[in-house]
Design an enzyme around this catalytic site. Structure first.
Site, PDB file in Angstrom:
ATOM      1  N   LYS A 118       0.824  -1.219   0.000  1.00  0.00           N
ATOM      2  CA  LYS A 118       0.000   0.000   0.000  1.00  0.00           C
ATOM      3  C   LYS A 118       0.850   1.258   0.000  1.00  0.00           C
ATOM      4  O   LYS A 118       0.479   2.264  -0.585  1.00  0.00           O
ATOM      5  CB  LYS A 118      -0.952  -0.002   1.194  1.00  0.00           C
ATOM      6  CG  LYS A 118      -2.089  -1.000   1.015  1.00  0.00           C
ATOM      7  CD  LYS A 118      -3.234  -0.775   1.957  1.00  0.00           C
ATOM      8  CE  LYS A 118      -4.386  -1.709   1.562  1.00  0.00           C
ATOM      9  NZ  LYS A 118      -5.471  -1.718   2.506  1.00  0.00           N
ATOM     10  N   LYS A 201      -4.620  -8.644  -6.430  1.00  0.00           N
ATOM     11  CA  LYS A 201      -5.840  -8.941  -5.683  1.00  0.00           C
ATOM     12  C   LYS A 201      -6.987  -8.010  -6.113  1.00  0.00           C
ATOM     13  O   LYS A 201      -6.748  -6.831  -6.374  1.00  0.00           O
ATOM     14  CB  LYS A 201      -5.510  -8.728  -4.205  1.00  0.00           C
ATOM     15  CG  LYS A 201      -6.616  -8.923  -3.236  1.00  0.00           C
ATOM     16  CD  LYS A 201      -6.144  -8.644  -1.818  1.00  0.00           C
ATOM     17  CE  LYS A 201      -6.427  -7.216  -1.427  1.00  0.00           C
ATOM     18  NZ  LYS A 201      -6.996  -7.033  -0.103  1.00  0.00           N
ATOM     19  N   LYS A 204     -11.189  -2.990  -3.353  1.00  0.00           N
ATOM     20  CA  LYS A 204     -12.177  -1.924  -3.507  1.00  0.00           C
ATOM     21  C   LYS A 204     -11.528  -0.597  -3.838  1.00  0.00           C
ATOM     22  O   LYS A 204     -12.169   0.294  -4.369  1.00  0.00           O
ATOM     23  CB  LYS A 204     -13.106  -1.822  -2.297  1.00  0.00           C
ATOM     24  CG  LYS A 204     -12.474  -1.779  -0.927  1.00  0.00           C
ATOM     25  CD  LYS A 204     -13.570  -1.625   0.120  1.00  0.00           C
ATOM     26  CE  LYS A 204     -13.618  -2.780   1.085  1.00  0.00           C
ATOM     27  NZ  LYS A 204     -12.397  -2.958   1.875  1.00  0.00           N
TER      28      LYS A 204
HETATM   29  N1  AQP Z   1      -9.627 -10.099  -3.357  1.00  0.00           N
HETATM   30  C1  AQP Z   1      -9.942 -10.709  -2.223  1.00  0.00           C
HETATM   31  N2  AQP Z   1     -10.083 -12.050  -2.183  1.00  0.00           N
HETATM   32  C2  AQP Z   1     -10.423 -12.694  -1.039  1.00  0.00           C
HETATM   33  N3  AQP Z   1     -10.647 -12.031   0.128  1.00  0.00           N
HETATM   34  C3  AQP Z   1     -10.511 -10.697   0.127  1.00  0.00           C
HETATM   35  N4  AQP Z   1     -10.664  -9.774   1.094  1.00  0.00           N
HETATM   36  C4  AQP Z   1     -10.428  -8.546   0.580  1.00  0.00           C
HETATM   37  N5  AQP Z   1     -10.130  -8.634  -0.713  1.00  0.00           N
HETATM   38  C5  AQP Z   1     -10.162  -9.962  -1.033  1.00  0.00           C
HETATM   39  C6  AQP Z   1     -11.016 -10.096   2.473  1.00  0.00           C
HETATM   40  O1  AQP Z   1     -12.057  -9.235   2.859  1.00  0.00           O
HETATM   41  C7  AQP Z   1     -11.873  -8.908   4.242  1.00  0.00           C
HETATM   42  C8  AQP Z   1     -11.912  -7.437   4.422  1.00  0.00           C
HETATM   43  O2  AQP Z   1     -10.834  -6.800   3.799  1.00  0.00           O
HETATM   44  P1  AQP Z   1     -10.662  -5.241   4.047  1.00  0.00           P
HETATM   45  O3  AQP Z   1     -11.667  -4.487   3.327  1.00  0.00           O
HETATM   46  O4  AQP Z   1     -10.615  -4.933   5.479  1.00  0.00           O
HETATM   47  O5  AQP Z   1      -9.229  -4.924   3.555  1.00  0.00           O
HETATM   48  P2  AQP Z   1      -8.471  -5.338   2.310  1.00  0.00           P
HETATM   49  O6  AQP Z   1      -8.069  -6.774   2.419  1.00  0.00           O
HETATM   50  O7  AQP Z   1      -7.355  -4.344   2.189  1.00  0.00           O
HETATM   51  O8  AQP Z   1      -9.556  -5.201   1.161  1.00  0.00           O
HETATM   52  P3  AQP Z   1      -9.515  -4.291  -0.075  1.00  0.00           P
HETATM   53  O9  AQP Z   1     -10.748  -4.520  -0.860  1.00  0.00           O
HETATM   54  O10 AQP Z   1      -8.232  -4.470  -0.795  1.00  0.00           O
HETATM   55  O11 AQP Z   1      -9.613  -2.864   0.581  1.00  0.00           O
HETATM   56  P4  AQP Z   1      -8.709  -1.620   0.298  1.00  0.00           P
HETATM   57  O12 AQP Z   1      -8.714  -1.490  -1.199  1.00  0.00           O
HETATM   58  O13 AQP Z   1      -9.354  -0.461   0.970  1.00  0.00           O
HETATM   59  O14 AQP Z   1      -7.364  -1.934   0.855  1.00  0.00           O
HETATM   60  C9  AQP Z   1     -10.560  -9.530   4.688  1.00  0.00           C
HETATM   61  O15 AQP Z   1     -10.846 -10.750   5.353  1.00  0.00           O
HETATM   62  C10 AQP Z   1      -9.855  -9.791   3.403  1.00  0.00           C
HETATM   63  O16 AQP Z   1      -8.973 -10.886   3.500  1.00  0.00           O
END
Ligand code: AQP
Length: 338
Positions: A118, A201, A204
């Site tokens: 990040k 990955k 969002k």
């Molecule tokens: N691509 C993914 N595949 C499987 N699991 C996923 N998770 C997130 N993306 C995937 C799981 O969703 C939960 C919440 O994640 P989060 O929103 O707290 O943070 P993150 O993992 O950083 O998700 P994002 O979508 O990538 O958010 P941003 O873009 O804001 O950083 C976790 O259990 C995660 O494993």
């Protein structure tokens, strides 16, 4: 440690840093829902304090928090069975987070790959909160003495750190107070990849909306994104080994399997030999049939934000019955005079 002295309790959270994605749904929420009906107390959280480790527009943050709550409920999380909260309404998370900032070591935090991903080359300019994020995440979990944490694959390292923090706290203070939490990383889609790049990955906060399926996307948008998803020119294999070195193909098959609650082997037995021109419409149809009822219900719930706020306030009160005594005891162990 066997941890039989701890009540079987599940905690997990999602950041309201954008709209929910199919990655969040398949990697985390589907398992949250099924664990409600197993022998656990379940606590699910919109981790708004984590979201602000990168800039969030205040109005959007409030909207995304309510929409995430709606997404949880529409996906099957029942506020009657689970405690549903937003993190900032339960102050013990941040209070224990500070203690853990003083337990975690800089060297441990510096090895977190999510921080490196990040922050990129910009480490001097990102917030201190982004660096400290995993210590707060450990507090989110341990302030409930949670024994199990369902997450996607990307959170594995943070959960190992949570175990290290619990063990170091117990060791330093000579107690057996915090459980050594078990990660629950299960299912066909524990790592859903971007539709535009099979090595990244699905996220969002990816600038490209075409890279992800949002839980609020309508049927046309879902079908279009799947049709345009990056693939290779070969037909689908009939066996799992045939997906090696084909990240985009593997991703679409994993998504199909997870949505249809089938194993990847079973899916390949059915679709092996098909070209993507045939498989993609099948996947789109499946995705729409599974996701449309959720997005319709989310929209209905979002028509009454006051009801969502009531659910979150009730959840916070229930949560604090668990967290306040655990924080009080932690302070006592640490030597804080009260
Ligand atoms: N691509 C993914 N595949 C499987 N699991 C996923 N998770 C997130 N993306 C995937 C799981 O969703 C939960 C919440 O994640 P989060 O929103 O707290 O943070 P993150 O993992 O950083 O998700 P994002 O979508 O990538 O958010 P941003 O873009 O804001 O950083 C976790 O259990 C995660 O494993």
């Amino acid at each position: 440690m066997s941890d039989t002295k701890f009540t079987p309790r599940v905690f997990s959270g999602i950041q309201p840093s954008g709209g929910l994605t199919l990655g969040n749904y398949l990697g985390a929420i589907k398992r949250f829902v099924s664990m409600q009906d197993e022998d656990f107390e379940t606590v699910y959280c919109m981790v708004d304090l984590h979201a602000i480790t990168v800039w969030q527009d205040p109005k959007a943050l409030a909207h995304n928090t309510r929409e995430l709550a709606a997404g949880f409920i529409a996906s099957g999380i029942s506020p009657e069975k689970s405690i549903l909260i937003n993190q900032s309404q339960v102050p013990e998370h941040a209070q224990l987070g500070w203690i853990f900032n003083c337990v975690a070591r800089m060297g441990w935090m510096g090895r977190m790959t999510q921080f490196k991903d990040k922050a990129g080359k910009n480490t001097e300019n990102v917030s201190l909160g982004l660096f400290g994020y995993p210590a707060l995440m450990a507090a989110d979990i341990l302030v409930y003495h949670a024994t199990h944490v369902p997450v996607g694959e990307d959170q594995k390292q943070h959960l190992e750190l949570t175990r290290d923090i619990a063990a170091k706290f117990n060791h330093d203070y000579g107690v057996d107070f915090f459980p050594i939490t078990e990660p629950v990383i299960e299912g066909a889609a524990t790592r859903v990849m971007s539709l535009r790049d099979g090595s990244k990955k699905m996220s969002k906060s990816d600038p490209s909306d075409a890279s992800r399926i949002n839980m609020t996307d309508d049927a046309d948008a879902i079908a279009k994104k799947i049709r345009k998803a990056k693939t290779d020119p070969d037909a689908l294999p009939s066996e799992v080994e045939g997906l090696e070195d084909r990240p985009e193909a593997r991703n679409l098959v994993n998504i199909y399997a997870a949505l249809n609650e089938q194993s990847v082997e079973d899916v390949l037995r059915e679709v092996g030999g098909q070209q993507f021109g045939t498989f993609k419409p099948l996947l789109a149809e499946l995705a729409v049939s599974k996701l449309a009822p959720i997005s319709t219900e989310m929209a209905r719930l979002m028509d009454d934000p006051a009801e969502i706020d009531r659910i979150l306030a009730r959840g916070a009160a229930q949560a604090r019955e668990i967290t306040a005594p655990i924080l009080r005891k932690t302070y006592e162990i640490v030597g804080m005079v009260s």
